[in-house]
Design an enzyme around this catalytic site. Sequence first.
Site, PDB file in Angstrom:
ATOM      1  N   ASN A 128     -10.253  -1.188  -0.364  1.00 23.44           N
ATOM      2  CA  ASN A 128      -8.808  -0.983  -0.236  1.00 23.44           C
ATOM      3  C   ASN A 128      -8.125  -1.608  -1.455  1.00 23.44           C
ATOM      4  O   ASN A 128      -8.099  -2.821  -1.597  1.00 23.44           O
ATOM      5  CB  ASN A 128      -8.347  -1.640   1.072  1.00 23.44           C
ATOM      6  CG  ASN A 128      -6.850  -1.563   1.287  1.00 23.44           C
ATOM      7  OD1 ASN A 128      -6.077  -1.310   0.357  1.00 23.44           O
ATOM      8  ND2 ASN A 128      -6.430  -1.803   2.522  1.00 23.44           N
ATOM      9  N   HIS A 132      -3.773   6.679   2.131  1.00 28.58           N
ATOM     10  CA  HIS A 132      -4.118   5.351   1.617  1.00 28.58           C
ATOM     11  C   HIS A 132      -5.510   4.988   2.106  1.00 28.58           C
ATOM     12  O   HIS A 132      -5.845   5.200   3.276  1.00 28.58           O
ATOM     13  CB  HIS A 132      -3.079   4.341   2.110  1.00 28.58           C
ATOM     14  CG  HIS A 132      -3.488   2.931   1.909  1.00 28.58           C
ATOM     15  ND1 HIS A 132      -3.988   2.474   0.711  1.00 28.58           N
ATOM     16  CD2 HIS A 132      -3.486   1.860   2.748  1.00 28.58           C
ATOM     17  CE1 HIS A 132      -4.266   1.181   0.836  1.00 28.58           C
ATOM     18  NE2 HIS A 132      -3.977   0.792   2.056  1.00 28.58           N
ATOM     19  N   CYS A 190       0.816  -1.215   0.000  1.00 29.03           N
ATOM     20  CA  CYS A 190       0.000   0.000   0.000  1.00 29.03           C
ATOM     21  C   CYS A 190       0.853   1.270   0.000  1.00 29.03           C
ATOM     22  O   CYS A 190       0.321   2.367  -0.141  1.00 29.03           O
ATOM     23  CB  CYS A 190      -0.946  -0.013   1.193  1.00 29.03           C
ATOM     24  SG  CYS A 190      -1.847  -1.552   1.325  1.00 29.03           S
TER      25      CYS A 190
HETATM   26  C1  LIG Z   1     -10.329  -5.495  10.104  1.00 30.85           C
HETATM   27  C2  LIG Z   1     -11.040  -4.596  11.118  1.00 30.85           C
HETATM   28  C3  LIG Z   1     -12.141  -3.779  10.427  1.00 30.85           C
HETATM   29  C4  LIG Z   1     -11.680  -5.488  12.165  1.00 30.85           C
HETATM   30  O1  LIG Z   1     -12.277  -4.681  13.173  1.00 30.85           O
HETATM   31  P1  LIG Z   1     -11.998  -4.965  14.700  1.00 30.85           P
HETATM   32  O2  LIG Z   1     -12.776  -4.010  15.453  1.00 30.85           O
HETATM   33  O3  LIG Z   1     -10.509  -4.982  14.899  1.00 30.85           O
HETATM   34  O4  LIG Z   1     -12.583  -6.415  14.816  1.00 30.85           O
HETATM   35  P2  LIG Z   1     -12.086  -7.648  15.713  1.00 30.85           P
HETATM   36  O5  LIG Z   1     -11.311  -8.573  14.852  1.00 30.85           O
HETATM   37  O6  LIG Z   1     -11.433  -7.165  16.963  1.00 30.85           O
HETATM   38  O7  LIG Z   1     -13.463  -8.271  16.087  1.00 30.85           O
HETATM   39  C5  LIG Z   1     -14.437  -7.546  16.866  1.00 30.85           C
HETATM   40  C6  LIG Z   1     -15.716  -8.308  16.865  1.00 30.85           C
HETATM   41  O8  LIG Z   1     -16.278  -8.263  15.543  1.00 30.85           O
HETATM   42  C7  LIG Z   1     -16.484  -9.601  15.058  1.00 30.85           C
HETATM   43  N1  LIG Z   1     -16.189  -9.607  13.636  1.00 30.85           N
HETATM   44  C8  LIG Z   1     -14.986  -9.770  13.043  1.00 30.85           C
HETATM   45  N2  LIG Z   1     -15.124  -9.700  11.713  1.00 30.85           N
HETATM   46  C9  LIG Z   1     -16.428  -9.481  11.471  1.00 30.85           C
HETATM   47  C10 LIG Z   1     -17.189  -9.299  10.308  1.00 30.85           C
HETATM   48  N3  LIG Z   1     -16.621  -9.311   9.076  1.00 30.85           N
HETATM   49  N4  LIG Z   1     -18.513  -9.070  10.438  1.00 30.85           N
HETATM   50  C11 LIG Z   1     -19.109  -9.019  11.651  1.00 30.85           C
HETATM   51  N5  LIG Z   1     -18.432  -9.193  12.788  1.00 30.85           N
HETATM   52  C12 LIG Z   1     -17.118  -9.408  12.709  1.00 30.85           C
HETATM   53  C13 LIG Z   1     -15.541 -10.460  15.850  1.00 30.85           C
HETATM   54  O9  LIG Z   1     -16.001 -11.789  15.904  1.00 30.85           O
HETATM   55  C14 LIG Z   1     -15.559  -9.790  17.198  1.00 30.85           C
HETATM   56  O10 LIG Z   1     -16.715 -10.173  17.879  1.00 30.85           O
HETATM   57  P3  LIG Z   1     -16.676 -10.381  19.482  1.00 30.85           P
HETATM   58  O11 LIG Z   1     -16.348  -9.015  20.035  1.00 30.85           O
HETATM   59  O12 LIG Z   1     -18.062 -10.839  19.768  1.00 30.85           O
HETATM   60  O13 LIG Z   1     -15.607 -11.372  19.732  1.00 30.85           O
HETATM   61  C15 LIG Z   1     -10.052  -3.629  11.816  1.00 30.85           C
HETATM   62  O14 LIG Z   1      -9.158  -4.323  12.639  1.00 30.85           O
HETATM   63  C16 LIG Z   1      -9.252  -2.830  10.857  1.00 30.85           C
HETATM   64  O15 LIG Z   1      -9.797  -2.029  10.123  1.00 30.85           O
HETATM   65  N6  LIG Z   1      -7.930  -2.988  10.858  1.00 30.85           N
HETATM   66  C17 LIG Z   1      -7.083  -2.295   9.911  1.00 30.85           C
HETATM   67  C18 LIG Z   1      -7.116  -3.074   8.680  1.00 30.85           C
HETATM   68  C19 LIG Z   1      -6.561  -2.349   7.532  1.00 30.85           C
HETATM   69  O16 LIG Z   1      -6.808  -1.190   7.350  1.00 30.85           O
HETATM   70  N7  LIG Z   1      -5.792  -3.050   6.741  1.00 30.85           N
HETATM   71  C20 LIG Z   1      -5.231  -2.532   5.588  1.00 30.85           C
HETATM   72  C21 LIG Z   1      -3.912  -2.021   5.889  1.00 30.85           C
HETATM   73  S1  LIG Z   1      -3.115  -1.645   4.423  1.00 30.85           S
END
Ligand SMILES: CC(C)(COP(=O)(O)OP(=O)(O)OC[C@H]1O[C@@H](n2cnc3c(N)ncnc32)[C@H](O)[C@@H]1OP(=O)(O)O)[C@@H](O)C(=O)NCCC(=O)NCCS
Length: 342
Positions: free
Chosen positions: A298, A267, A123
């Site tokens: 993304n 980004h 990215c």
């Molecule tokens: C990926 C992302 C959106 C996930 O969000 P998060 O808040 O970290 O989610 P978590 O993995 O901690 O999970 C939180 C809860 O949501 C749930 N969950 C995870 N993925 C899910 C989905 N696709 N739909 C619904 N629920 C989901 C989990 O099971 C968890 O539930 P719980 O609290 O009951 O255990 C977030 O971490 C993120 O944006 N990270 C940066 C990623 C990014 O930008 N990457 C590109 C970099 S170049």
Amino acid sequence: MSVTIKPATGAQYSRIHGVGGYRPTRVIPNSEVLNWIDSSDEWIRTRSGIAERRWAGPEETVAEMSVQAAGKAVAMSGIRPEQIGAVIVATVSHLKQTPAIATEIAQRLGCGTAPAFDISAACAGFGYGLSLADGMVRGGSAEYVLVIGVERLSDLTDVTDRSTAFIFGDGAGAAIVGPSEAPGIGKVIWGSDGSQADVISQTQAWDTAFAKPDAVNGAGDETKWPALRMEGQTVFRWAVYDMAKVAEQALEAAGITADQLGAFIPHQANMRIIDAMVKKLDLPPSVPVARDIAETGNTSAASIPLAMERMLERGEAKSGDLALIIGFGAGLVYAAAVVTLP
Ligand SMILES: CC(C)(COP(=O)(O)OP(=O)(O)OC[C@H]1O[C@@H](n2cnc3c(N)ncnc32)[C@H](O)[C@@H]1OP(=O)(O)O)[C@@H](O)C(=O)NCCC(=O)NCCS
């Protein structure tokens, strides 16, 4: 008698002369993602800001999307393809290891014998390409450089993985970098942190995904198609805390303050990361912020030039404005700079 080598000499300054993008025709709304993972439209929108993304069809190859985007950038810059002195393609999703896809793109565009090569900086790929292009134009190894960021991340998406299936999209963005009478590209603040190489990565290398044929015993093991995996929360924290500092360094190196910006084009990783960066940078509300992720997802290396083109097209920013760009991702790698919009 001592002899000295005549060094290459380039332009005093460089700038972006044109930008162009290509978005695949197939739109994947969140409702379609819900066929693959247990989630909801509301969850995806609130956690990532994404409403839909574009996925490439069979004809929309890495080369085809790049040629389309580059053609628009060339037209906007007003140069002829044969004036392009180098072609840099930033991508992590060109699935043929060799040769580089850049040579085919250069040939299809009519860039003659221009050097052409691929770089892998995820990215941050567009920012890395911009840094190279700026150095090449000012160092005299090329008059105009074509920088392309292109991805078909759908090919590396595991649609059953809840943490990534909704994030990635496909597309291409391109820019022409060339000589300028005034500075048009500030110092690129770029770097890497290999200690976090595992935070975003392909699940398997190609040599373990496809067992090499065994001459004695016949075919190898069952094949397993690799996909992208990431530790979402680690990436989130790194992006918000460390990348805001990198953005500040780019502003400082360019001698620009946030209120002088005509656009912020980070980004397009996640809307919450964008919002948190805006807050950390204390950007005045008058600075327009790229939020292309809502419609594009993304697209890694393509995301900044795609968002830049869209802001210009929609009149959210205008030619001559100063924009702060910052890319960050798998590596981990990053690149930020202040640029004058074409
Ligand atoms: C990926 C992302 C959106 C996930 O969000 P998060 O808040 O970290 O989610 P978590 O993995 O901690 O999970 C939180 C809860 O949501 C749930 N969950 C995870 N993925 C899910 C989905 N696709 N739909 C619904 N629920 C989901 C989990 O099971 C968890 O539930 P719980 O609290 O009951 O255990 C977030 O971490 C993120 O944006 N990270 C940066 C990623 C990014 O930008 N990457 C590109 C970099 S170049």
